[in-house]
Motif scaffolding. Structure first.
Motif, PDB file in Angstrom:
ATOM      1  N   LYS A 175       0.925  -1.209   0.067  1.00 24.33           N
ATOM      2  CA  LYS A 175      -0.044   0.019  -0.012  1.00 24.33           C
ATOM      3  C   LYS A 175       0.843   1.063  -0.069  1.00 24.33           C
ATOM      4  O   LYS A 175       1.990   1.212   0.710  1.00 24.33           O
ATOM      5  CB  LYS A 175      -0.932   0.044   1.087  1.00 24.33           C
ATOM      6  CG  LYS A 175      -1.779  -1.134   1.415  1.00 24.33           C
ATOM      7  CD  LYS A 175      -2.646  -1.118   0.253  1.00 24.33           C
ATOM      8  CE  LYS A 175      -3.877  -2.430   0.319  1.00 24.33           C
ATOM      9  NZ  LYS A 175      -5.096  -2.418  -0.860  1.00 24.33           N
ATOM     10  N   ILE A 176       0.450   2.279  -0.550  1.00 21.28           N
ATOM     11  CA  ILE A 176       1.285   3.807  -0.681  1.00 21.28           C
ATOM     12  C   ILE A 176       0.416   4.735  -0.013  1.00 21.28           C
ATOM     13  O   ILE A 176      -0.696   5.113  -0.163  1.00 21.28           O
ATOM     14  CB  ILE A 176       1.228   4.232  -2.131  1.00 21.28           C
ATOM     15  CG1 ILE A 176       1.954   2.945  -2.965  1.00 21.28           C
ATOM     16  CG2 ILE A 176       1.978   5.424  -2.141  1.00 21.28           C
ATOM     17  CD1 ILE A 176       1.919   3.303  -4.381  1.00 21.28           C
ATOM     18  N   LEU A 239       6.963   8.971  -7.160  1.00 21.15           N
ATOM     19  CA  LEU A 239       6.363   7.594  -7.553  1.00 21.15           C
ATOM     20  C   LEU A 239       6.688   7.007  -8.585  1.00 21.15           C
ATOM     21  O   LEU A 239       7.158   5.716  -8.664  1.00 21.15           O
ATOM     22  CB  LEU A 239       4.624   7.788  -7.543  1.00 21.15           C
ATOM     23  CG  LEU A 239       4.156   7.938  -6.170  1.00 21.15           C
ATOM     24  CD1 LEU A 239       2.659   8.174  -6.760  1.00 21.15           C
ATOM     25  CD2 LEU A 239       4.268   6.688  -5.089  1.00 21.15           C
ATOM     26  N   LYS A 251      -0.364   1.866  -8.960  1.00 24.40           N
ATOM     27  CA  LYS A 251      -1.541   2.368  -9.130  1.00 24.40           C
ATOM     28  C   LYS A 251      -2.228   3.180  -8.011  1.00 24.40           C
ATOM     29  O   LYS A 251      -2.022   3.005  -6.818  1.00 24.40           O
ATOM     30  CB  LYS A 251      -2.592   1.425  -9.300  1.00 24.40           C
ATOM     31  CG  LYS A 251      -4.092   1.888  -9.497  1.00 24.40           C
ATOM     32  CD  LYS A 251      -4.831   0.576  -9.876  1.00 24.40           C
ATOM     33  CE  LYS A 251      -6.514   1.043 -10.307  1.00 24.40           C
ATOM     34  NZ  LYS A 251      -7.330  -0.019 -10.616  1.00 24.40           N
ATOM     35  N   ILE A 252      -2.512   4.768  -8.242  1.00 24.61           N
ATOM     36  CA  ILE A 252      -3.055   5.434  -7.522  1.00 24.61           C
ATOM     37  C   ILE A 252      -4.438   6.059  -7.966  1.00 24.61           C
ATOM     38  O   ILE A 252      -4.846   5.811  -9.056  1.00 24.61           O
ATOM     39  CB  ILE A 252      -2.125   6.841  -7.391  1.00 24.61           C
ATOM     40  CG1 ILE A 252      -1.948   7.763  -8.693  1.00 24.61           C
ATOM     41  CG2 ILE A 252      -0.858   6.395  -6.573  1.00 24.61           C
ATOM     42  CD1 ILE A 252      -1.186   8.636  -8.485  1.00 24.61           C
ATOM     43  N   TYR A 253      -5.155   6.446  -6.841  1.00 24.07           N
ATOM     44  CA  TYR A 253      -6.802   6.828  -7.272  1.00 24.07           C
ATOM     45  C   TYR A 253      -6.749   8.485  -6.953  1.00 24.07           C
ATOM     46  O   TYR A 253      -6.599   9.024  -6.122  1.00 24.07           O
ATOM     47  CB  TYR A 253      -7.532   6.114  -6.186  1.00 24.07           C
ATOM     48  CG  TYR A 253      -7.456   4.764  -6.313  1.00 24.07           C
ATOM     49  CD1 TYR A 253      -8.105   3.968  -7.132  1.00 24.07           C
ATOM     50  CD2 TYR A 253      -6.399   3.990  -5.428  1.00 24.07           C
ATOM     51  CE1 TYR A 253      -8.102   2.452  -7.397  1.00 24.07           C
ATOM     52  CE2 TYR A 253      -6.425   2.668  -5.653  1.00 24.07           C
ATOM     53  CZ  TYR A 253      -7.169   1.963  -6.448  1.00 24.07           C
ATOM     54  OH  TYR A 253      -7.046   0.529  -6.793  1.00 24.07           O
ATOM     55  N   LEU A 257      -6.490  11.373  -3.484  1.00 23.97           N
ATOM     56  CA  LEU A 257      -5.266  12.251  -3.283  1.00 23.97           C
ATOM     57  C   LEU A 257      -5.698  13.415  -2.422  1.00 23.97           C
ATOM     58  O   LEU A 257      -6.634  14.211  -2.912  1.00 23.97           O
ATOM     59  CB  LEU A 257      -4.737  12.790  -4.647  1.00 23.97           C
ATOM     60  CG  LEU A 257      -4.277  11.750  -5.659  1.00 23.97           C
ATOM     61  CD1 LEU A 257      -3.977  12.317  -7.088  1.00 23.97           C
ATOM     62  CD2 LEU A 257      -3.283  11.213  -5.112  1.00 23.97           C
ATOM     63  N   ILE A 311      -3.260   6.147  -0.817  1.00 29.47           N
ATOM     64  CA  ILE A 311      -3.460   6.824  -2.115  1.00 29.47           C
ATOM     65  C   ILE A 311      -3.313   5.348  -3.240  1.00 29.47           C
ATOM     66  O   ILE A 311      -3.681   5.825  -4.402  1.00 29.47           O
ATOM     67  CB  ILE A 311      -2.893   7.963  -2.419  1.00 29.47           C
ATOM     68  CG1 ILE A 311      -1.294   7.694  -2.521  1.00 29.47           C
ATOM     69  CG2 ILE A 311      -3.215   9.114  -1.417  1.00 29.47           C
ATOM     70  CD1 ILE A 311      -0.464   8.683  -3.151  1.00 29.47           C
ATOM     71  N   GLY A 312      -3.095   4.334  -2.966  1.00 25.75           N
ATOM     72  CA  GLY A 312      -2.720   3.376  -3.843  1.00 25.75           C
ATOM     73  C   GLY A 312      -1.975   2.302  -3.431  1.00 25.75           C
ATOM     74  O   GLY A 312      -1.785   2.024  -2.221  1.00 25.75           O
ATOM     75  N   MET A 324      -3.073   6.261 -13.053  1.00 23.32           N
ATOM     76  CA  MET A 324      -3.864   6.935 -11.904  1.00 23.32           C
ATOM     77  C   MET A 324      -5.314   6.378 -12.583  1.00 23.32           C
ATOM     78  O   MET A 324      -5.640   6.602 -13.583  1.00 23.32           O
ATOM     79  CB  MET A 324      -3.837   8.262 -11.859  1.00 23.32           C
ATOM     80  CG  MET A 324      -4.749   8.915 -10.853  1.00 23.32           C
ATOM     81  SD  MET A 324      -4.552  10.452 -10.438  1.00 23.32           S
ATOM     82  CE  MET A 324      -4.668  11.350 -12.037  1.00 23.32           C
TER      83      MET A 324
END
Length: 346
Positions: A175-176, A239, A251-253, A257, A311-312, A324
């Protein structure tokens, strides 16, 4: 420039070239201004370098030079930024910062009052981070050869037991976490530099991150795989560096953010993407999925981590790339920043 003479005492309110000559004025600048502010047993010996003992183990070393314009801004100044920046660089290595050096390049004619103000914020920042400034250097350059003052800080720290926070450690499933809102510092500097007036309380996020990192690496050393501070180039560039180094996808969302409404509004108005704007008091942590909630809770307990969120995640898809999921359900590549959006932000 004002020169006041009373008996044997001379008071000068501006920096002169002679302050960098190595002679009497240099000695007065160091002994009467710098050393009293940063006073500690190692510095006070006034030798050519600092001599100290360190425990056995792995060390981290970092150096950076700060040329921010303007030098005073809401939330801090160039001195506080210089101390926090190097403290955080060492912390991101999985280390506890211990000692710093400070090198000053000062333009002839710079206000001694402003110099003292900057030095005092440096001392305050060092005290808050619980580090010592133990050696340094001062150079004065002719008027026009620099812009007021530049500061170099270098530092060393001791790596925490079992800590390994290199970017290559990111693994699919991780996880990020970001420790707070994005783009606060860069937008503060931009608006101050350009004289933009907004009815907001935007200020720099410059802050020492070593205490929250210590808690993370003490309680969950094997869960924290990567640490990075997204300064120049912002979160998007940091990233990308992690993805490239680890050869994994990220992968971020977009909806996750964290960006303050006023910062988002200014970015939209000026055409900037908050993903690429500099931060000076935030970090990215890549953590094992089974411990992510515990690590996030610990970060929330720190004064500089109250807005932290996930966040991802790291994935097997698109190795070496960041992508994203947008707020409308699409997907776009988040590439590394090309060029420099905002020069002289640190």
């Amino acid at each position: 420039m004002t020169i006041l003479i009373s008996g044997d005492k001379m008071t000068i309110d501006k920096i002169l070239l002679d302050h960098g000559s190595g002679g009497k004025l240099s000695h007065k600048l160091i002994s009467e201004i710098l050393v009293p502010i940063f006073d500690n047993p190692i510095l006070s010996s006034m030798d050519d370098g600092a001599v100290f003992e360190i425990p056995k183990g792995k060390m981290a070393f970092s150096t950076d030079t700060y040329v921010v314009d303007p030098i005073f801004f809401p939330g801090g100044d160039i001195g506080e930024l210089a101390v926090n920046g190097t403290v955080n660089d060492i912390a991101m290595c999985g280390a506890s910062p211990v000692y710093l050096s400070a090198g000053l390049i000062i333009e002839e004619g710079f206000s001694i009052h402003d110099l003292e103000k900057i030095l005092k914020t440096m001392e305050k920042a060092a005290r808050k981070a619980k580090v010592y400034i133990v050696t340094g250097d001062t150079k004065v350059v002719p008027k026009g050869a620099a812009d007021k003052i530049f500061i170099n800080t270098s530092g060393i720290g001791m790596i925490y037991d079992k800590a390994d926070t290199a970017s290559s450690n990111a693994k699919p499933g991780d996880k990020i976490i970001i420790s707070g809102t994005m783009a606060d510092h860069g937008i503060t500097i931009l608006t101050q530099r350009e004289g933009m007036k907004f009815d907001t309380s935007i200020k720099s996020d410059t802050a020492p991150l070593n205490h929250v990192v210590k808690n993370m690496l003490t309680d969950y050393p094997q869960a924290v795989h990567v640490l990075r501070d997204p300064t120049r180039g912002g979160v998007g560039t940091a990233l990308n560096e992690i993805a490239e180094s680890s050869k994994a996808g990220i992968k971020i969302y977009e909806q996750r953010l964290p960006v303050k409404k006023e910062v988002a509004g200014i970015c939209e108005l000026l055409g900037f993407d908050p993903l690429y704007i500099a931060n000076e008091g935030k970090f990215i942590a890549v953590v094992s999925p089974d411990m992510a909630d515990q690590v996030l809770k610990l970060i929330h307990e720190d004064e500089y981590g109250r807005d932290a969120c996930i966040i991802g995640q790291v994935t097997d898809d698109h190795p070496g790339r960041v992508f994203m999921e947008t707020s409308i359900g699409g997907t776009r590549i988040v590439d590394m920043l090309t060029g420099e959006q905002l020069p002289r932000i640190c």
